[in-house]
Structures are given as C-alpha cells and as structure tokens.
Write an enzyme that holds these catalytic residues in place. Structure first.
Site, PDB file in Angstrom:
ATOM      1  N   CYS A   4       0.809  -1.217   0.000  1.00  0.00           N
ATOM      2  CA  CYS A   4       0.000   0.000   0.000  1.00  0.00           C
ATOM      3  C   CYS A   4       0.841   1.265   0.000  1.00  0.00           C
ATOM      4  O   CYS A   4       2.057   1.218   0.098  1.00  0.00           O
ATOM      5  CB  CYS A   4      -1.035  -0.062   1.113  1.00  0.00           C
ATOM      6  SG  CYS A   4      -2.297  -1.315   0.742  1.00  0.00           S
ATOM      7  N   LYS A   6       2.493   4.321   0.839  1.00  0.00           N
ATOM      8  CA  LYS A   6       3.835   4.861   1.071  1.00  0.00           C
ATOM      9  C   LYS A   6       4.871   3.765   1.261  1.00  0.00           C
ATOM     10  O   LYS A   6       6.072   4.004   1.245  1.00  0.00           O
ATOM     11  CB  LYS A   6       3.850   5.786   2.294  1.00  0.00           C
ATOM     12  CG  LYS A   6       2.739   6.825   2.278  1.00  0.00           C
ATOM     13  CD  LYS A   6       2.657   7.554   0.948  1.00  0.00           C
ATOM     14  CE  LYS A   6       1.376   8.338   0.795  1.00  0.00           C
ATOM     15  NZ  LYS A   6       0.150   7.572   0.770  1.00  0.00           N
ATOM     16  N   GLU A  63      -4.072  13.762   2.356  1.00  0.00           N
ATOM     17  CA  GLU A  63      -4.878  13.527   1.164  1.00  0.00           C
ATOM     18  C   GLU A  63      -6.278  14.123   1.355  1.00  0.00           C
ATOM     19  O   GLU A  63      -6.823  14.095   2.457  1.00  0.00           O
ATOM     20  CB  GLU A  63      -5.006  12.029   0.884  1.00  0.00           C
ATOM     21  CG  GLU A  63      -3.729  11.411   0.375  1.00  0.00           C
ATOM     22  CD  GLU A  63      -3.906   9.953  -0.018  1.00  0.00           C
ATOM     23  OE1 GLU A  63      -3.047   9.462  -0.766  1.00  0.00           O
ATOM     24  OE2 GLU A  63      -4.885   9.311   0.423  1.00  0.00           O
ATOM     25  N   SER A  79      -5.825  11.570  -2.814  1.00  0.00           N
ATOM     26  CA  SER A  79      -5.791  10.119  -2.975  1.00  0.00           C
ATOM     27  C   SER A  79      -5.917   9.800  -4.456  1.00  0.00           C
ATOM     28  O   SER A  79      -6.520  10.558  -5.223  1.00  0.00           O
ATOM     29  CB  SER A  79      -6.970   9.504  -2.213  1.00  0.00           C
ATOM     30  OG  SER A  79      -7.189   8.176  -2.624  1.00  0.00           O
TER      31      SER A  79
END
Length: 556
Positions: A119, A121, A442, A468
């Site tokens: 996912c 980062k 985000e 996002s």
C-alpha cells in the site's frame, strides 16, 4: 559476500554465536544472506495476505541457493487514516520506512533483498531504501483487491467515499450506504482502482524493479504466490550477476516510468514519489519533464476512478507490459536498459500483446493524445501544481470561478456537506502542505463529498495538500510553494477569481502582481500546528511538494 563481514573469520565469532542462537546452521551461513522485507500487518487490507507472499519468497530464495531472513516494515492504510489526524501520518511514513529498512539492511550486512510492499507509502519508501542500500533487490507486492459489486455494477473504495457524499445530499439512504460498506471492498489486497498503491506497484514494473504482473495480479490469485517464488529465485540471479538497484533505476528508467504513468493515468501521488525515489538513486527528476512527456504520450487506460475498469481487468488485458509494448510501437520507451528480470525492457515486453482494446486502448484510439497527469504553473503555483487530467470531465478542463477559501480540510468538508459550495466555485484548501499540515494530507473526503453532492462537473478544488488516487474531478494538488512558507496560495482571498486551464497547464488568480505584493506585506507565518514528536521533526526537515517532499540533509 557482503555478509562475510558478520560470519567469516575469528573476529566474527561473537556474531556467529548470535546466528547460532537463531538456530542457523553452518550450511545456511555458507550461503548469501537475503533479507526479505515484510510489510505484513493486521490493520491494512492490502497487507493481511503478505505473510503468504513472504513464505513463497522464502521458498524461492532457498530453492535458488540463498538463506532467507525476514524483517518487518511498517505500513499505514490511507483509507482508514483518511479524514482525521491519522492522515498526517501517511506520507511521513515513507521516510520512516526508507530509514528503518536502510538501518536493518546495513546493520546486518545482507547480500541481497526482496521487498514485499503493497500500500501507498510502503512501495516508494522501500524503493527509496533499495536505492540507498544498493544490493541486488527484487520487488513483489501483495497484489490488488478484486473489484466489489453493488447492484450489478463493479465498484471500489472511491465509490464508498462518494456514497457518503450522496447520503449527505439526500440521494442515498443509510441502507444504501451499508450495502456499499458490505460489498465495495470484497477481498484482501490494495484497493481495486488505479489509486496510489496500484499506481506505484505498476510503476515498479515500469521502472524495472518488479517482475511481470507485480502491479496487476490480484492478491487472491494463486498466480501471485508463484510470482513471489519467482521473485525469490530471481534475486539470487541478480546476486550472481551483481545487478543492483542503481544499475536499474537510471535516468532512462525514470523517464520510462513517467511515460507509463501518463499512459496508465496513475495517481497524482506518483508526482511526489518518483522524484523522491530518483533523488535516492542520484537522479535529478525535474517535474517540468512531465508535461513534455505527457505531450507525446497518449492516455490508454481509464481505470477507476477515471473509468469503469479495475486492476483485475488490466491484468486480464495483459498488464503493464502490454501497455509498455503498445507505447513502444510509437518508440516512446528506452528499451535497452537492464531490469530486475535480468533482461532489458525490450526483451521483457516483446510479444506482450494487448488482449482487450477496451481496457488498454490501442495507439490509434487513445482516450486522449496526451498523458493522464498534467503539471500546472501560474501565479498561484510558481513552482508547480499537479492534476490527474484523465479523471477530469471535459467541461472542467477550463474553468473560472470564485475562490472559497479554507485554512484546513475539516472546514472545507463542513461547508461542502452543509450545502455552502455551489456550482462554479473553486474550493481552496491551504496550510495542508508538507510543512503546513504537517504531513500533506490527502483530500479524498472533500473531493468525494463534491462528487457525491453532484458537483463533480462544476466545482474545482485546489490545495497545497495532496489527493488520494481515488479522487476524481478538477482536483489540483501539490501547489508549490505551499501556504506555510508564504506561497501565493496563502494570499488568495474569498471571492478572488481563479482561472484554471488544464490544456494550457496554467493555474492563476485574477489579481494583479501589485495587489498580491501588498497582501504579502500583511501576511504573517502561522504557528506550527504540531510542536512535538515525529511530525514536528518532519515539518522542520521536509521540502516542497514539487521536489517530492524529500527531507533536507542538514549535512549539506
């Protein structure tokens, strides 16, 4: 072997006693030590299956003559972190992941590494670490989630957020929303659209650090386990050939990645992560290149949220390599550079055909002649701002409207859901950048609220924060310089006319330079929102979004 420094000769007898304490045999210590970086945890849906992936990698390494040793990496679920203080802790983990992996890999003298991220980062953080450590490395992700199904239609996490906006607008009942809750995210894996996680896993293939299918084979497919075994075997081949990440992640490789990014219509977060990874690899990736590449690269894919196809569809159509092979028909890629397969890009993509021209448009029928991401500049964003143009409806490509100014995300969401934002408005959310946030949150909640309220084709949003990959619409982020350092976005006032021209790559406020300068004289820096802990240290060290929000090196 690099690991000889901890296992050969009398001087390393103390270290060997500790390996003995681990139950390791002389036979295991005679082989290369391969670190397997596992981002498994029980809070991120994209990571809950990674224990199975790691076991498969271990088997592959052992089959090929290495000794696999697992150590962990953290990961945040952006969806769970969204809309509260948790989102301040998303982007900042990228550097924690890179730093901690560097520490573990070098402290224990690993000869090679297999990175198992999934996912948001986690992927760029481990790519940054790979460039720093620079031992033979292969990536294999946990894989994407299958699409959900609601009322006979495929759906995903972005539909979930938009359902909340629709509920606020009185267009959905609570039961309708509950149906989305139960069916939008049906399996483990990274969320099923071309959001940030899947963007970065696909770009890991494009940049040459992952094997074929790394970005697209669904998490629940047995093919993903086979891919993990092959990754374990492949890293031993790279070790024997001494092919290292900096041999792979060259300037040409990053240009390939930008080109594939434009064709796929990836998340705007790639415009943060690619420069940061390049920085670690010793490559200067100026975002000014993005528009040059976009100008000659057709947008071939419209995956969710830009369209109604999903990662499973891209996989069935031939995956990233099929997209690359399509691009290569126009000579848009560097094909002579080495990759983690041990072969060149050209060898990798040869004969990778496009199996579904509705999912991967052919060159003669693209969604647009230009790429999926645009970098904008103007008196609001002298350095740059970024928009996912492939997710913007045609009527919003050029837009002019009054600024509705908010100094934090929460205030903007309250105004949107309270019906105070109307067609034509330009929502400005500032003091949410890397320093100002801190952490560059985000803005999926406000963009989803706009879409859910039925304003997606009439309201724009600009911010020094980010979006996002699930956001769609005229959502312009990464405005640099950010408000916290006195960027012009801090000088916009309620009612100022904002002019957006995405085809022309411009973003301006219709206010004279003289008036802006007068406002600047009256502007004062804000008190830091966070004064203790990791976020305070991060805010002190982080640079602008246009440079990838990398951390300053105080030694330079």
């Amino acid at each position: 072997m690099k690991s000889d420094s901890v296992k050969k000769g009398m001087a390393t007898a103390p270290q060997r006693s500790l390996f003995n304490a681990l139950g390791m045999t002389k036979e295991e210590l005679s082989k290369p030590l391969v670190g397997i970086v596992s981002s498994y945890n029980e809070i991120v849906p994209g990571h809950m299956n990674i224990d199975k992936i790691v076991e498969a990698v271990k088997l592959g390494v052992a089959m090929a003559g290495g000794t696999p040793i697992v150590f962990p990496a953290i990961a945040v679920c952006d969806g769970i972190a969204m809309g509260h203080v948790g989102m301040k802790y998303s982007l900042v983990t990228r550097d924690l992941i890179a730093d901690s992996t560097e520490c573990m890999a070098l402290a224990h003298a690993f000869d090679a590494l297999v990175m198992v991220p999934n996912c948001d980062k986690n992927v760029p953080g481990l790519l940054m670490a790979a460039a720093r450590v620079n031992v033979p490395t292969v990536f294999v992700s946990g894989g994407p989630m299958l699409a959900g199904h609601v009322k006979g239609k495929k759906t995903s996490l972005s539909s979930m957020f938009e359902a909340v906006g629709a509920y606020s607008a009185g267009k959905m009942t609570e039961d309708d929303v509950d149906e989305f809750v139960s069916h939008a995210c049906p399996t483990c894996g990274s969320c099923s659209g071309m959001y940030t996680a899947n963007s970065m896993n696909c770009l890991t293939e494009a940049i040459g650090m992952g094997l074929k299918g790394n970005g697209t084979i669904p998490a629940v497919y047995s093919e993903r386990i086979k891919l993990a075994k092959h990754a374990g075997m492949k890293v031993m081949e790279l070790y024997e050939k001494n092919i290292r990440p900096r041999d792979i992640m060259t300037e040409k490789a990053f240009l390939n990645a930008l080109t594939v990014d434009m064709a796929l219509g990836c998340s705007t977060n790639s415009m943060l992560h690619l420069p940061a990874i390049a920085h670690e690899a010793g490559v200067d990736l100026n975002l000014d290149l993005a528009n040059d590449i976009s100008a000659k690269t057709p947008n071939l894919c419209h995956l969710a949220p830009a369209g109604h196809t999903y990662m499973e569809d891209l996989n069935e159509a031939g995956g990233v390599y099929a997209v690359m092979n399509e691009l290569n028909k126009k000579g848009l890629l560097y094909t002579d550079i080495i990759t983690a397969t041990g072969k060149t890009v050209g060898e990798n993509i040869e004969n990778c055909i496009n199996k579904d021209p509705e999912v991967i448009r052919p060159l003669d029928n693209p969604y647009s002649e230009t790429g999926g991401i645009a970098v904008l500049k103007g008196n609001i964003a002298p350095d740059s701002a970024v928009v996912k143009r492939s997710a913007v409806v045609e009527e919003m490509m050029v837009h002019e409207g009054p600024a509705r100014v908010f100094d934090c995300e929460e205030d903007a969401i309250a105004a949107i859901r309270g019906g105070k934002i109307v067609a034509g408005d330009v929502v400005v959310i500032r003091y949410e950048g890397p320093k100002g946030g801190p952490g560059m949150r985000e803005m999926l909640n406000p963009t989803s609220a706009i879409a859910g309220m039925g304003l997606g084709s009439s309201v724009a949003l600009i911010t020094d924060g980010r979006f996002s990959g699930a956001s769609r619409g005229a959502s312009i982020g990464h405005v640099s310089p950010e408000a916290a350092v006195g960027g012009p976005i801090a000088l916009i006032e309620e009612g100022d006319i904002i002019k957006i021209d995405i085809p022309a790559n411009t973003l301006n406020v219709d206010v004279s330079d003289e008036v802006l300068e007068e406002r600047r004289k009256n502007w004062t820096p804000r008190e830091p929102k966070v004064k203790t802990g990791y976020l305070a240290r991060y805010a002190n060290l982080v640079t602008s979004g246009n440079t990838g929000a990398v951390l300053k090196n105080e030694l330079n």
